[in-house]
Write an enzyme that holds these catalytic residues in place. Sequence first.
Site, PDB file in Angstrom:
ATOM      1  NE  ARG A   1      -4.362  -1.649   1.514  1.00  0.00           N
ATOM      2  CZ  ARG A   1      -5.485  -1.741   2.199  1.00  0.00           C
ATOM      3  NH1 ARG A   1      -5.591  -1.169   3.387  1.00  0.00           N
ATOM      4  NH2 ARG A   1      -6.523  -2.380   1.704  1.00  0.00           N
TER       5      ARG A   1
ATOM      6  CD  GLN B   1      -2.731   6.149  -4.271  1.00  0.00           C
ATOM      7  OE1 GLN B   1      -3.057   6.807  -5.252  1.00  0.00           O
ATOM      8  NE2 GLN B   1      -2.572   6.684  -3.074  1.00  0.00           N
TER       9      GLN B   1
ATOM     10  CG  ASP C   1      -4.711  -1.372  -2.598  1.00  0.00           C
ATOM     11  OD1 ASP C   1      -5.025  -2.552  -2.340  1.00  0.00           O
ATOM     12  OD2 ASP C   1      -4.568  -0.501  -1.731  1.00  0.00           O
TER      13      ASP C   1
ATOM     14  CB  SER D   1      -7.969  -0.048  -1.922  1.00  0.00           C
ATOM     15  OG  SER D   1      -6.991   0.032  -0.912  1.00  0.00           O
TER      16      SER D   1
ATOM     17  CE1 TYR E   1      -5.848  -4.250   6.278  1.00  0.00           C
ATOM     18  CE2 TYR E   1      -3.580  -4.196   5.510  1.00  0.00           C
ATOM     19  CZ  TYR E   1      -4.901  -4.533   5.311  1.00  0.00           C
ATOM     20  OH  TYR E   1      -5.279  -5.160   4.159  1.00  0.00           O
TER      21      TYR E   1
END
Length: 907
Positions: free
Chosen positions: A146, A151, A154, A157, A252
């Site tokens: 991440r 992005q 990902d 996500s 996280y």
Amino acid sequence: FFLTLSYLILSTLKGIPYKQLTVGVPKEIFENEKRVALSPAGVQALIKQGFNVVVESGAGEASKFSDDHYREVGAKIQGTKEVLASDVIVKVRAPMHNPALGVHEADLFKTAPTLISFIYPAQNPDLLKKLAEKRTTVLAMDQVPRVTIAQGYDALSSMANIAGYKAVVLAANHFGRFFTGQITAAGKVPPAKVLIIGGGVAGLASAGAAKSMGAVVRGFDTRAAALEQFKSLGAEPLEVDIKESGEGQGGYAKEMSKEFIEAEMKLFAKQCQDVDIIITTALIPGKKAPVLFKKDMIESMKEGSVVVDLAAEAGGNIETTKPGELYVHKGVTHIGYTDLPSRMATQASTLYSNNIIKLLKAISPDKENFYFDPKDQFDYGTLDHVIRGTVVMKDGKVIFPAPPPNNIPQGAPVKPKTVAELEAEKAATITPFRKTMTSASVYTTGLASMLGLGIVSPNNAFTQMVTTFGLAGIVGYHTVWGVTPALHSPLMSVTNAISGLTAVGGLVLMGGTYFPENAPQSLAVLSAFISSVNIAGGFLVTQRMLDMFKRPTDPPEYNYLYLLPGGVFVGGYAAALSGGYSIEQMMYLGSGLCCVGALAGLSTQGTARLGNALGMIGVAGGLAATLGGLKPSPELLAQMSGAMALGGTIGLTIAKRIQITDLPQLVAAFHSLVGLAAVLTCVAEYMIEYPHFATDPAANLTKIVAYLGTYIGGVTFSGSLIAYGKLQGILNSAPLLLPGRHALNAGLLAASFGGMIPYMIDPSYTTGITCLGSVSALSAIMGVTLTAAIGGADMPVVITVLNSYSGWALCAEGFLLNNNLLTIVGALIGSSGAILSYIMCVTFFFWIIYTQILFLYLYFFPLCFSKQKEQGNCSSHQPSDSLLCDFLIQFFSYKILFVQLHGGEIK
């Protein structure tokens, strides 16, 4: 065997040509899984890149992608075994046992394939062993780091975003009321209250969806950044009293301490009794999801409430959740589905497909060959970081977990707390009793001071003047709080022009015929003359500053119409005077109100020109009322008119010819004239009133006010000249840090106030004049030493402080002459100047710790700046500072052009 060996050799050397590789898209066999790994658009992108693509028949049906859609973009439709024997297999779910064929999907792989899928390697060691037998290279979509560069790849996500949105839709479907509040003819419907636990992608997606549907949203997370994101979406962030950071690895949250968990459980228990819907998303990588809501907490919720547990697949955040099921427990609907992204299969498949396509293109950018090389040495946030983190198995060798990257960025430095935050924290530590007691003590002291002042007042006139002073000061205090930052400079300019009412003091003290006949009268005419320069020039400078904000597309202005109220005000007074009416006090009131309107008008762009016009009307009315009250002889009136006309002409000429970039420093130059006029008026008043001191009960008060007015005027005069010199470039902008400067300033201050002792004790004229002359010189020197010790970057703030001083000097004149107008305007300028100084300090992150007491904060102002510089909290005070440039771009236009903030145009 030989074909496989040749592929391995080619991949080792330079990769395998895309045209020799087949990408297989099998149908997902996991229960209730409706997604497909590649959409038709994704297949088309791979074929365009050179890959051959085979899709299992019916793979996309549940996602509304038919076999014909895939055929149209160039894919071949084949059976399960043929697809799983491809060179590159792309899946959503990890390979599993196929009950229809009676064999594990991995057993159908060819030797040395590449698998791209969700794998969760830490939880599936047996699967890794099976894949290793086939010498598989595995790219785990759940292991994509991440970082910013990843992005687009990902997938976690992407799926979390869908899950968060779908959770709200499901909750709304099973909730018995509207989300948004309504008031209808049939009755009032309150909005639903939604509590979201976890400020990750899923939680924020839920917050955005629930808020857009009109619900009252509350969010909780252990990470401060996540709470800020909740707040940015319009949700109410919830916090516990224990300060503990929840920032963990990979975006996280980490596992919290026992004390923190106990505090949050108390918070959740309380919220359960109030909210209607709870959505939980809390996960800790590699561990069972934490249980945040116990059975008794859920049972305390209102009947008809809904809970959605997005962590159900990992055990759930709610004790009563049944993973994969929808059921009702004690009136509370539980949604524990583990396939929320799959319930929006078309959207989920499209996003997942995009993630895979972008990942393949990024890790293998070569136009001809498919090749990537995981490295054990890589920098944080680079493509090598993405490749090494994503590849969990290389040619059958498990390389999970990835080694830590190099150059891991350190955590962001702790942002210094603002003054407001520090004050808020300080206020929070004060008990309600102490807070109330402090407030009561302040008001007690203030009211007791009023009583004491009334007892020692020499006469009723003084008491009335103090009343006027207090009320005007309060008005000035509240007038400029909302001033637009771009109007700081015009506001100072108009207050400077209004402070030219020191001319009133000069007019009152003038005498003789066409020329003054003695020293006091000469000082008075000089005071009126230089005040007139300031009045006329100040208003024109303000007008030119405001014209910089005018755009060619702005509608036409008809400011000349303000001559109507001005003409009625002044002309009406002249008519009343000729009719035998003495309404000077009402004229002073009207002038004072116009000055209040001037300050208020200069607070916003839309009323700025009205403010300047009101300032002109107020000053004109005050001067007219002064002349009407004095009723001077024709010869004396000619002297007054000549002095003011000459001064006004000079002021207008200077203000008109000065370069546009020199307007701000011209304000400082004009401002020095106000200080000089105050000195002249106070000395002249002492000379005139001296013969009456022996019989006047208020003589001591007159002497004190004259002395203080002289002191303030002297500091204002010399300080403004130094500020002008630094802004104009005549003087060195760097601070002049004289050795022992603090002792020097302290000595000057002590000498200035020490001179009041012989001044008050010795009644002789010579001693009085000598003391006034001495304090004039000492205050002028002090103005130089104080202002010179401050760098050019801070001169605008210094000017606002000096502007405040000129107001207090004007007040001194008002008390001396028992003139309500001077007291009102002086209190307005003094208090508003003090607040404007504070606003500018806060705006530019300067914290000036000063007490707005008439004289004492003179010394602490430069001391604070020097201390801040020593501590690294202040600018370097050089004219090239970016802070200075930013400041002057917005407000003072020092050596640069103004930026028109209305439309961003530069004029």
